[in-house]
Design a protein around this motif. Structure first.
Motif, PDB file in Angstrom:
ATOM      1  N   ALA A  33     -29.388  58.264  26.989  1.00 22.62           N
ATOM      2  CA  ALA A  33     -29.984  57.577  25.834  1.00 22.62           C
ATOM      3  C   ALA A  33     -29.119  56.401  25.415  1.00 22.62           C
ATOM      4  O   ALA A  33     -28.872  56.170  24.241  1.00 22.62           O
ATOM      5  N   GLY A  34     -28.634  55.672  26.392  1.00 18.67           N
ATOM      6  CA  GLY A  34     -27.768  54.533  26.101  1.00 18.67           C
ATOM      7  C   GLY A  34     -27.976  53.417  27.092  1.00 18.67           C
ATOM      8  O   GLY A  34     -29.039  53.269  27.684  1.00 18.67           O
ATOM      9  N   LEU A  35     -26.941  52.645  27.272  1.00 10.99           N
ATOM     10  CA  LEU A  35     -26.988  51.467  28.115  1.00 10.99           C
ATOM     11  C   LEU A  35     -25.861  51.573  29.138  1.00 10.99           C
ATOM     12  O   LEU A  35     -24.707  51.790  28.769  1.00 10.99           O
ATOM     13  N   GLU A  36     -26.196  51.447  30.414  1.00 11.66           N
ATOM     14  CA  GLU A  36     -25.175  51.450  31.465  1.00 11.66           C
ATOM     15  C   GLU A  36     -24.795  50.006  31.760  1.00 11.66           C
ATOM     16  O   GLU A  36     -25.667  49.136  31.845  1.00 11.66           O
ATOM     17  N   GLU A  37     -23.516  49.765  31.941  1.00  6.01           N
ATOM     18  CA  GLU A  37     -23.063  48.428  32.283  1.00  6.01           C
ATOM     19  C   GLU A  37     -22.147  48.499  33.496  1.00  6.01           C
ATOM     20  O   GLU A  37     -21.466  49.504  33.721  1.00  6.01           O
ATOM     21  N   ALA A  38     -22.158  47.456  34.300  1.00  8.19           N
ATOM     22  CA  ALA A  38     -21.254  47.372  35.450  1.00  8.19           C
ATOM     23  C   ALA A  38     -20.848  45.922  35.614  1.00  8.19           C
ATOM     24  O   ALA A  38     -21.643  45.004  35.382  1.00  8.19           O
ATOM     25  N   TRP A  39     -19.597  45.728  36.016  1.00  8.15           N
ATOM     26  CA  TRP A  39     -19.024  44.399  36.167  1.00  8.15           C
ATOM     27  C   TRP A  39     -18.484  44.270  37.579  1.00  8.15           C
ATOM     28  O   TRP A  39     -17.838  45.188  38.093  1.00  8.15           O
ATOM     29  N   TYR A  40     -18.743  43.125  38.208  1.00  8.40           N
ATOM     30  CA  TYR A  40     -18.346  42.907  39.601  1.00  8.40           C
ATOM     31  C   TYR A  40     -17.597  41.585  39.729  1.00  8.40           C
ATOM     32  O   TYR A  40     -17.973  40.585  39.111  1.00  8.40           O
ATOM     33  N   ALA A  41     -16.566  41.588  40.586  1.00  5.32           N
ATOM     34  CA  ALA A  41     -15.797  40.382  40.889  1.00  5.32           C
ATOM     35  C   ALA A  41     -15.947  40.051  42.364  1.00  5.32           C
ATOM     36  O   ALA A  41     -16.327  40.914  43.168  1.00  5.32           O
ATOM     37  N   ALA A  42     -15.666  38.810  42.722  1.00  4.63           N
ATOM     38  CA  ALA A  42     -15.736  38.345  44.116  1.00  4.63           C
ATOM     39  C   ALA A  42     -17.076  38.710  44.737  1.00  4.63           C
ATOM     40  O   ALA A  42     -17.139  39.284  45.827  1.00  4.63           O
TER      41      ALA A  42
ATOM     42  N   TYR B  34     -11.081  35.890  40.006  1.00  7.13           N
ATOM     43  CA  TYR B  34     -11.698  36.728  41.036  1.00  7.13           C
ATOM     44  C   TYR B  34     -13.210  36.493  41.135  1.00  7.13           C
ATOM     45  O   TYR B  34     -13.961  37.381  41.512  1.00  7.13           O
ATOM     46  N   GLY B  35     -13.666  35.329  40.763  1.00 10.00           N
ATOM     47  CA  GLY B  35     -15.096  35.055  40.781  1.00 10.00           C
ATOM     48  C   GLY B  35     -15.645  34.909  42.189  1.00 10.00           C
ATOM     49  O   GLY B  35     -14.877  34.923  43.164  1.00 10.00           O
ATOM     50  N   PRO B  36     -16.942  34.729  42.339  1.00  9.14           N
ATOM     51  CA  PRO B  36     -17.928  34.753  41.269  1.00  9.14           C
ATOM     52  C   PRO B  36     -18.060  36.147  40.626  1.00  9.14           C
ATOM     53  O   PRO B  36     -18.015  37.156  41.317  1.00  9.14           O
ATOM     54  N   ALA B  37     -18.236  36.141  39.311  1.00 11.44           N
ATOM     55  CA  ALA B  37     -18.372  37.387  38.565  1.00 11.44           C
ATOM     56  C   ALA B  37     -19.838  37.620  38.202  1.00 11.44           C
ATOM     57  O   ALA B  37     -20.593  36.681  37.954  1.00 11.44           O
ATOM     58  N   LEU B  38     -20.199  38.902  38.197  1.00 10.01           N
ATOM     59  CA  LEU B  38     -21.576  39.313  37.886  1.00 10.01           C
ATOM     60  C   LEU B  38     -21.489  40.533  36.989  1.00 10.01           C
ATOM     61  O   LEU B  38     -20.651  41.417  37.225  1.00 10.01           O
ATOM     62  N   CYS B  39     -22.305  40.606  35.961  1.00 11.93           N
ATOM     63  CA  CYS B  39     -22.403  41.855  35.224  1.00 11.93           C
ATOM     64  C   CYS B  39     -23.858  42.255  35.119  1.00 11.93           C
ATOM     65  O   CYS B  39     -24.765  41.418  35.249  1.00 11.93           O
ATOM     66  N   VAL B  40     -24.061  43.527  34.940  1.00 16.32           N
ATOM     67  CA  VAL B  40     -25.413  44.067  34.865  1.00 16.32           C
ATOM     68  C   VAL B  40     -25.480  45.092  33.748  1.00 16.32           C
ATOM     69  O   VAL B  40     -24.532  45.847  33.531  1.00 16.32           O
TER      70      VAL B  40
END
Ligand code: FES
Length: 119
Positions: A77-86, A63-69
């Motif tokens: 007080a933490g880290l947010e992450e998100a992952w994206y496809a297509a 399902y690329g291109p894949a991107l994460c942030v």
């Protein structure tokens, strides 16, 4: 002498694995860099806050291109992450702007955990 450190709001990674490259991720990475430069969102520009790097496979090969942030989440007080496809360029630019602005991250094309916060 210590290296210069550039504080940032977030880090974007664009997959350069073979499946994502076959779907244009090299061009996406280059276009996103050009955009971060032009709009001064890149960490080394005055007021810029974003890092962008290439990554290896992010596990969404079909399902690329894949991107994460990743970005700091001061409220948790933490880290947010998100992952994206297509991912196409307009979506990548919207994600980058949201990270820079501290705004909610776009919901379209996200995959992975619903609550992307790591504590
Ligand atoms: S090659 Fe990009 S997610 Fe696997």
């Amino acid at each position: 002498m210590p290296a210069k450190y550039f504080p940032t709001h977030g880090h974007l990674l664009v997959c350069q694995g073979p499946n994502c490259q076959a779907r244009g991720s090299a061009l996406l990475h280059r276009a996103l860099w050009n955009h971060l430069e032009r709009t001064s969102l890149a960490y080394y520009k005055r007021g810029g806050t974003l890092r962008l790097t290439e990554s290896g496979c992010l596990g969404a090969c079909s399902y690329g291109p894949a991107l994460c942030v990743y970005r700091a989440d001061p409220a948790a007080a933490g880290l947010e992450e998100a992952w994206y496809a297509a991912v196409d360029f307009p979506l990548a630019a919207r994600v980058a702007q949201a990270v820079h602005d501290g705004a909610p991250l776009p919901a379209e094309h996200r995959y992975g955990p619903e609550d992307g916060t790591q504590r």
